[in-house]
Scaffold this motif. Structure first.
Motif, mmCIF file in Angstrom:
data_model
loop_
_atom_site.group_PDB
_atom_site.id
_atom_site.type_symbol
_atom_site.label_atom_id
_atom_site.label_comp_id
_atom_site.label_asym_id
_atom_site.label_seq_id
_atom_site.Cartn_x
_atom_site.Cartn_y
_atom_site.Cartn_z
ATOM 1 N N ARG A 13 0.827 -1.213 0.000
ATOM 2 C CA ARG A 13 0.000 0.000 0.000
ATOM 3 C C ARG A 13 0.859 1.259 0.000
ATOM 4 O O ARG A 13 0.527 2.240 -0.662
ATOM 5 N N LEU A 140 -3.724 3.164 -8.140
ATOM 6 C CA LEU A 140 -5.131 3.150 -7.734
ATOM 7 C C LEU A 140 -5.732 1.748 -7.806
ATOM 8 O O LEU A 140 -6.526 1.357 -6.940
ATOM 9 N N LEU A 143 -4.544 -0.050 -4.721
ATOM 10 C CA LEU A 143 -5.170 0.455 -3.495
ATOM 11 C C LEU A 143 -6.671 0.175 -3.426
ATOM 12 O O LEU A 143 -7.226 0.014 -2.350
ATOM 13 N N PRO A 145 -9.477 2.146 -3.838
ATOM 14 C CA PRO A 145 -10.176 3.029 -2.901
ATOM 15 C C PRO A 145 -11.696 2.875 -2.933
ATOM 16 O O PRO A 145 -12.372 3.180 -1.958
ATOM 17 N N TRP A 148 -12.860 0.772 -0.107
ATOM 18 C CA TRP A 148 -12.872 1.453 1.185
ATOM 19 C C TRP A 148 -14.208 2.148 1.382
ATOM 20 O O TRP A 148 -14.760 2.147 2.472
#
Length: 156
Positions: A13, A140, A143, A145, A148
């Motif tokens: 990360r 990206l 990760l 997102p 999340w």
């Protein structure tokens, strides 16, 4: 989750965040520089002369392929537009010296002036933009997102 795997994910990360930040800055910065370079390739902007003041650096090739960067001063043909301490995009062949004057074009770049015959600098700038935005996209994707957001919304 074992501690070794958790450390691995944290490291991954951190690297992904680095790619997002560096790639984003590089990509967006290159896109900003791309607009004036494309304008120069299409013959837009003010024409004038560029006076070589200080050499910047030379690439790895030997003369006559070698290109050297230069800082200098641009003066438009009508004399109304004078820009000092600008960089000449594309460079010049080895042998150029301070005081030489070449025909040039100002397309509004914050840092660069283009040679009047320059029709290819935009390609390198577009390549940097693609590389930077690609690195940002890879970061990206690692990760994720959007996952999340789903987790955050599910907790409320």
């Amino acid at each position: 989750m074992p501690a070794k795997r958790a450390k691995h994910l944290i490291g991954l990360r951190v690297i992904a965040v680095f790619w997002v930040v560096i790639g984003g800055v590089m990509g967006v910065g290159s896109l900003v520089m791309l607009v004036p370079a494309v304008r120069a390739a299409h013959g837009e902007g003010r024409s004038g002369t560029f006076t070589l003041v200080e050499p910047m650096s030379c690439d790895r090739w030997e003369p006559p392929r070698q290109r050297c960067g230069w800082f200098g001063d641009f003066t438009s043909d009508d004399g109304k537009d004078v820009r000092t301490d600008m960089e000449l995009a594309g460079g010049l062949p080895d042998g150029a010296k301070a005081g030489d004057v070449i025909t040039a074009r100002d397309t509004g770049s914050a840092t660069e002036i283009y040679q009047l015959t320059d029709d290819s600098t935009w390609k390198q700038t577009a390549g940097f933009a693609a590389l930077g935005l690609g690195a940002c996209l890879i970061g990206l994707l690692v990760l994720q997102p959007w996952s999340w957001l789903r987790r955050w919304q599910g907790r409320e």
